[in-house]
Structures are given as structure tokens and as C-alpha cells.
Design a protein around this motif. Structure first.
Motif, PDB file in Angstrom:
ATOM      1  N   ASP A 155      33.023  40.787  40.858  1.00 48.27           N
ATOM      2  CA  ASP A 155      33.881  41.062  39.713  1.00 48.27           C
ATOM      3  C   ASP A 155      34.766  39.859  39.459  1.00 48.27           C
ATOM      4  OD1 ASP A 155      33.985  43.301  37.943  1.00 48.27           O
ATOM      5  OD2 ASP A 155      34.323  44.594  39.678  1.00 48.27           O
TER       6      ASP A 155
ATOM      7  N   TYR B 129      38.676  38.446  38.087  1.00 47.63           N
ATOM      8  CA  TYR B 129      40.089  38.832  38.133  1.00 47.63           C
ATOM      9  C   TYR B 129      40.926  37.702  37.543  1.00 47.63           C
ATOM     10  CZ  TYR B 129      38.187  42.015  41.628  1.00 47.63           C
ATOM     11  OH  TYR B 129      37.425  42.961  42.284  1.00 47.63           O
ATOM     12  N   ASN B 130      42.186  38.012  37.154  1.00 49.42           N
ATOM     13  CA  ASN B 130      43.047  36.960  36.603  1.00 49.42           C
ATOM     14  C   ASN B 130      44.170  36.543  37.544  1.00 49.42           C
ATOM     15  OD1 ASN B 130      44.607  39.277  36.322  1.00 49.42           O
ATOM     16  ND2 ASN B 130      45.537  38.589  34.411  1.00 49.42           N
ATOM     17  N   ASN B 131      44.167  37.044  38.776  1.00 50.58           N
ATOM     18  CA  ASN B 131      45.172  36.591  39.735  1.00 50.58           C
ATOM     19  C   ASN B 131      44.620  36.685  41.153  1.00 50.58           C
ATOM     20  OD1 ASN B 131      45.721  39.258  40.823  1.00 50.58           O
ATOM     21  ND2 ASN B 131      46.802  39.655  38.902  1.00 50.58           N
TER      22      ASN B 131
ATOM     23  N   ARG C  15      43.158  42.710  42.485  1.00 46.76           N
ATOM     24  CA  ARG C  15      43.256  44.172  42.512  1.00 46.76           C
ATOM     25  C   ARG C  15      42.570  44.847  41.336  1.00 46.76           C
ATOM     26  NH1 ARG C  15      48.973  43.586  44.562  1.00 46.76           N
ATOM     27  NH2 ARG C  15      48.680  43.691  46.800  1.00 46.76           N
ATOM     28  N   GLN C  16      42.767  44.330  40.130  1.00 41.85           N
ATOM     29  CA  GLN C  16      42.244  44.965  38.918  1.00 41.85           C
ATOM     30  C   GLN C  16      41.234  44.032  38.245  1.00 41.85           C
ATOM     31  OE1 GLN C  16      42.939  48.105  37.880  1.00 41.85           O
ATOM     32  NE2 GLN C  16      41.426  47.788  36.286  1.00 41.85           N
ATOM     33  N   PRO C  17      39.940  44.407  38.251  1.00 49.52           N
ATOM     34  CA  PRO C  17      38.950  43.555  37.561  1.00 49.52           C
ATOM     35  C   PRO C  17      39.301  43.393  36.091  1.00 49.52           C
ATOM     36  CG  PRO C  17      37.862  45.229  38.886  1.00 49.52           C
ATOM     37  CD  PRO C  17      39.326  45.565  38.866  1.00 49.52           C
ATOM     38  N   LYS C  18      38.913  42.270  35.535  1.00 52.04           N
ATOM     39  CA  LYS C  18      39.239  41.956  34.149  1.00 52.04           C
ATOM     40  C   LYS C  18      38.043  41.282  33.494  1.00 52.04           C
ATOM     41  CE  LYS C  18      42.863  39.749  31.477  1.00 52.04           C
ATOM     42  NZ  LYS C  18      44.050  38.939  31.478  1.00 52.04           N
ATOM     43  N   GLN C  19      37.830  41.522  32.199  1.00 49.29           N
ATOM     44  CA  GLN C  19      36.715  40.914  31.494  1.00 49.29           C
ATOM     45  C   GLN C  19      37.145  40.052  30.310  1.00 49.29           C
ATOM     46  OE1 GLN C  19      36.384  44.306  32.529  1.00 49.29           O
ATOM     47  NE2 GLN C  19      35.265  43.475  34.254  1.00 49.29           N
TER      48      GLN C  19
END
Length: 144
Positions: free
Chosen positions: A30, A32-34, A38-42
Motif C-alpha cells: 500500500d 502512504y503519505n507519512n 497507518r492510513q493507506p492513501k491513493q
């Protein structure tokens, strides 16, 4: 053809046709932006760092290499990264890669050129390979 030759041929065909997770291990990836991952991002802004986390389960014991190709759709491969590691039998391994876009130079920006190259805005994907076998593809978008 001898009887033993058929067995080798069947094994070779099965190895080439079966999905990677049928070969005894499974990997997920996946973006992520950091660094907390913790929270996948697209969807990303050009100034964000994009992190890709790849987790593989049930790897065989020994040396392995994961490499990733950062591909800008309609542009081609922009970057290549690789990481070698050693795994214990049936091990779980997590590997991390990251990319940050380069800004246009100060001179170009002073003439009204955008801060980030326009050709880098749009759809991307990261193809991840374990020991030269494609294991995952992660899609994301960079938008203004």
C-alpha cells in the motif's frame, strides 16, 4: 518423451502460470503519505512524500530481493529502487520505499513555470517484485 520429462514439463508450466501467492508466500503493498504508515492513501499533492510498504508472509529461508519500479502512466518508468534482505523460514518481512518529486529550479519558477514538473502530475503505479516475480502493483494519483 520419457515419463520423467512430463513431470518436469508439468512443474515448469504450473510454476509459470500459477499466481505468486500459490508458490507458498503472500505479499501485500500500500501507499502512504507519512512515515507512520497507518492510513493507506491513493491521492497525493506534489509536495508530499509517497511511502510504499510491502509486507510478505511465509517467505522461504534465505536471501531475497524486493525491487520496485515507479511508473508514471503515459510517461514510463521514472525510478527504480531495490532492497536485499535475508529471511528466516516462514518469516514475515516488511520493506519500505519512498519517493518525493523534485521541484523545478528557482530560475524556471521565476519565469512562471509551475513549482513541480507538469509531466509528473497524474496517474502512477508502483510495480513490486520479489526475486524478479511481480508480487503487487500499487496505483495512486498526484494532483495539483
Amino acid at each position: 518423451m520419457e515419463k520423467g520429462s512430463y513431470s518436469v514439463l508439468v512443474f515448469l508450466v504450473a510454476t509459470l502460470v500459477l499466481p505468486v501467492n500459490c508458490l507458498g508466500f503472500d505479499c501485500i503493498a500500500d501507499s502512504y503519505n507519512n512515515q507512520a504508515l497507518r492510513q493507506p492513501k491513493q491521492c497525493y499533492f506534489p509536495e508530499e512524500t509517497i511511502y510504499v510498504k510491502i509486507v510478505c508472509h511465509n517467505l522461504s529461508r534465505g536471501a531475497h530481493t524486493i525491487h520496485v519500479n515507479w511508473i508514471k502512466k503515459n510517461h514510463g518508468q521514472v525510478r527504480y529502487d531495490s532492497h536485499g534482505f535475508s529471511s528466516e523460514a516462514d518469516g514475515i518481512e516488511a520493506v519500505y520505499f519512498w519517493m518525493k518529486l523534485d521541484r523545478n529550479g528557482t530560475l524556471a519558477r521565476s519565469f512562471g513555470v509551475r513549482e513541480y514538473p507538469e509531466k509528473m502530475i497524474g496517474e502512477w503505479n508502483v510495480d513490486a517484485y520479489l526475486d524478479d516475480s511481480l508480487i503487487e502493483s500499487v496505483d495512486f494519483i498526484i494532483t495539483n
